[in-house]
Motif scaffolding. Structure first.
Motif, short mmCIF file in Angstrom:
data_model
loop_
_atom_site.label_atom_id
_atom_site.label_comp_id
_atom_site.label_asym_id
_atom_site.label_seq_id
_atom_site.Cartn_x
_atom_site.Cartn_y
_atom_site.Cartn_z
N SER A 178 0.82 -1.21 0.00
CA SER A 178 0.00 0.00 0.00
C SER A 178 0.85 1.25 0.00
CB SER A 178 -0.94 0.00 1.21
OG SER A 178 -1.84 -1.08 1.15
N ALA A 179 1.84 1.31 0.88
CA ALA A 179 2.67 2.51 1.00
C ALA A 179 3.43 2.79 -0.29
CB ALA A 179 3.64 2.37 2.17
N SER A 180 3.83 1.73 -0.99
CA SER A 180 4.61 1.92 -2.21
C SER A 180 3.79 2.53 -3.34
CB SER A 180 5.21 0.59 -2.67
OG SER A 180 4.19 -0.33 -3.00
N GLN A 181 2.46 2.59 -3.18
CA GLN A 181 1.62 3.18 -4.20
C GLN A 181 1.53 4.70 -4.07
OE1 GLN A 181 -2.20 1.22 -4.09
NE2 GLN A 181 -1.28 -0.81 -4.10
N ALA A 182 2.06 5.27 -2.99
CA ALA A 182 2.00 6.71 -2.79
C ALA A 182 2.74 7.43 -3.92
CB ALA A 182 2.62 7.09 -1.44
N VAL A 183 2.10 8.45 -4.45
CA VAL A 183 2.68 9.20 -5.57
C VAL A 183 4.02 9.79 -5.16
CG1 VAL A 183 2.38 11.18 -7.10
CG2 VAL A 183 0.42 9.74 -6.52
N GLY A 184 5.03 9.56 -5.96
CA GLY A 184 6.35 10.14 -5.74
C GLY A 184 7.36 9.20 -5.12
N TYR A 185 6.92 8.28 -4.30
CA TYR A 185 7.86 7.42 -3.58
C TYR A 185 8.53 6.41 -4.51
CZ TYR A 185 6.51 9.49 0.82
OH TYR A 185 6.31 10.40 1.83
N ARG A 186 7.74 5.79 -5.37
CA ARG A 186 8.34 4.85 -6.32
C ARG A 186 9.34 5.55 -7.24
NH1 ARG A 186 3.94 2.15 -9.76
NH2 ARG A 186 3.98 4.13 -10.86
N GLU A 187 8.97 6.74 -7.70
CA GLU A 187 9.87 7.50 -8.58
C GLU A 187 11.17 7.89 -7.87
OE1 GLU A 187 5.78 7.74 -10.15
OE2 GLU A 187 6.67 8.06 -8.17
N THR A 238 13.29 12.71 -12.48
CA THR A 238 12.45 12.22 -11.39
C THR A 238 11.39 13.25 -11.00
OG1 THR A 238 14.25 10.85 -10.52
CG2 THR A 238 12.46 11.40 -9.00
N ILE A 239 11.80 14.49 -10.89
CA ILE A 239 10.85 15.56 -10.55
C ILE A 239 9.76 15.66 -11.60
CG2 ILE A 239 10.60 18.06 -10.27
CD1 ILE A 239 13.41 18.04 -9.00
N GLU A 240 10.14 15.62 -12.87
CA GLU A 240 9.16 15.70 -13.95
C GLU A 240 8.19 14.52 -13.90
OE1 GLU A 240 11.41 15.89 -17.52
OE2 GLU A 240 12.08 17.97 -17.21
N ARG A 241 8.71 13.34 -13.59
CA ARG A 241 7.85 12.16 -13.53
C ARG A 241 6.88 12.24 -12.35
NH1 ARG A 241 11.25 6.83 -13.57
NH2 ARG A 241 9.13 5.97 -13.64
N ILE A 242 7.36 12.75 -11.22
CA ILE A 242 6.47 12.90 -10.07
C ILE A 242 5.37 13.91 -10.39
CG2 ILE A 242 6.29 13.64 -7.67
CD1 ILE A 242 9.15 12.62 -7.26
N GLN A 243 5.74 15.01 -11.01
CA GLN A 243 4.74 16.02 -11.37
C GLN A 243 3.72 15.46 -12.35
OE1 GLN A 243 7.52 18.99 -12.71
NE2 GLN A 243 7.43 20.14 -10.78
N ALA A 244 4.17 14.71 -13.34
CA ALA A 244 3.25 14.15 -14.33
C ALA A 244 2.32 13.13 -13.69
CB ALA A 244 4.05 13.50 -15.46
N ARG A 245 2.87 12.27 -12.83
CA ARG A 245 2.02 11.26 -12.18
C ARG A 245 1.03 11.93 -11.23
NH1 ARG A 245 3.71 6.63 -7.85
NH2 ARG A 245 1.68 5.61 -7.74
N THR A 246 1.45 13.00 -10.57
CA THR A 246 0.54 13.71 -9.67
C THR A 246 -0.61 14.35 -10.45
OG1 THR A 246 2.42 14.19 -8.20
CG2 THR A 246 0.39 15.42 -7.83
N ARG A 247 -0.31 14.89 -11.63
CA ARG A 247 -1.39 15.46 -12.45
C ARG A 247 -2.39 14.38 -12.85
NH1 ARG A 247 3.03 18.43 -14.69
NH2 ARG A 247 3.22 16.94 -16.41
N ARG A 248 -1.89 13.20 -13.23
CA ARG A 248 -2.79 12.11 -13.60
C ARG A 248 -3.62 11.65 -12.40
NH1 ARG A 248 1.94 10.38 -16.34
NH2 ARG A 248 2.34 8.80 -14.73
#
Length: 319
Positions: free
Chosen positions: A245-254, A268-278
């Protein structure tokens, strides 16, 4: 199983980076001035994990000192915490608050938690982790749209209620079907009695798309500046790992992939931002599917106090 205290509660939700924490505190303080004291219960599936503070935008110690907070830091990141466990914990806290004449205010952005409190919960078959991993591998290979098409073939009713990009629910529906031979829609036992928004106190903060995206980008930049990388380093130090469950948090996997040398920090920052938008887009889809929600459109420069005042007025007007 029904949640007993929904009629006693207020709910403040919205997509990530919408400003829920500051508005929630302002609303709690405002309501408390004219009525019983208000205490906040987290409606965030990742705030329950200890040590996951920066990446989840968990209310700070100073924010928690302004208004009592509950349902935060309940588990270590390597432990699991189910929706049913959350609902039971929320029920226990609400019971204590109501007994001492305090008002529960749920604040957070996990739509599934919100739905389980408003409508109850489908307590289906337990997780089949081997089968789930098999389907998740399939998901990585063919993508959510293809899996959604397969779900339509075996359970068209469930497919009609699940967004084609909602990978987690698609995987779960296929897991139940393949594990039991019965469509999940045929096994649904959840209380799905929707109520009109005017009979509820469920308020969804909603921002203009450009404003929302700008706030997400700034949020991620702030996370990095506050030491998000160091936070994740601590979580996985000495061979420790995050639970499912915890590993699904946005940003942590990236960030873990960055620490493993897979990506540089800028990527990594760009990927976190993109995943957060989704992620924010999916949250919006969920909220729009719940008739109990009243949407509160907020301006770029509108203060938390002004938003809280509007919410109180909307509630008084039954809107």
């Amino acid at each position: 199983m029904e949640f007993d205290f929904a009629g006693n509660c207020w709910f403040l939700t919205g997509a990530t980076a919408a400003g829920k924490t500051s508005v929630g505190i302002a609303l709690a303080e405002r309501l408390g001035r004219s009525g019983p004291p208000v205490e906040i219960l987290s409606l965030d599936s990742m705030a329950i994990y200890r040590g996951m503070d920066i990446g989840t935008a968990k209310p700070s110690a100073s924010e928690q000192a302004l208004v009592p907070h509950h349902l935060i830091d309940l588990r270590d990141p390597n432990q699991e915490f189910s929706v049913a466990e959350y609902r039971q914990a929320a029920q226990d806290v609400c019971r204590r608050l109501v007994q001492r004449n305090a008002t529960p205010l749920f604040v957070g952005g996990t739509p599934l938690y919100l739905k389980c409190l408003l409508r109850g919960l489908f307590e289906g078959p337990g997780a089949n982790w081997d089968l789930r991993r098999e389907i998740e591998t399939e998901l990585d290979r063919v993508g959510p749209a293809a899996l959604h098409e397969r779900l339509q073939m075996v359970d068209p009713l469930a497919a009609s209620t699940i967004h084609p990009n909602d990978a987690r629910r698609i995987v779960r529906a296929l897991e139940v079907y393949r594990g039991t031979g019965q469509p999940i829609s045929h096994q649904q036992m959840e209380f799905d009695d929707a109520r009109p928004a005017e009979s509820c106190r469920v308020f969804v903060l909603r921002r203009d798309r450009i404003d929302q995206h700008d706030r997400i980008e700034k949020r991620v930049d702030q996370m990095i500046a506050e030491g998000f990388q160091q936070e994740v380093e601590g979580l996985i130090a000495n061979g420790k790992t995050l639970g499912r469950s915890a590993s699904q948090a946005v940003g942590y996997r990236e960030m873990i992939e960055h620490l493993n040398g897979t990506t540089d920090l800028a990527t990594t920052i760009e990927r976190i931002q993109a995943r957060t938008r989704r992620f924010a887009k999916r949250q919006g889809t969920w909220f729009r599917s719940l008739s109990e929600c009243t949407f509160v459109d907020i301006g770029v420069d509108e203060s938390p106090a002004a938003i809280a005042e509007r919410i109180e007025r909307l509630a008084a007007e039954g809107r």
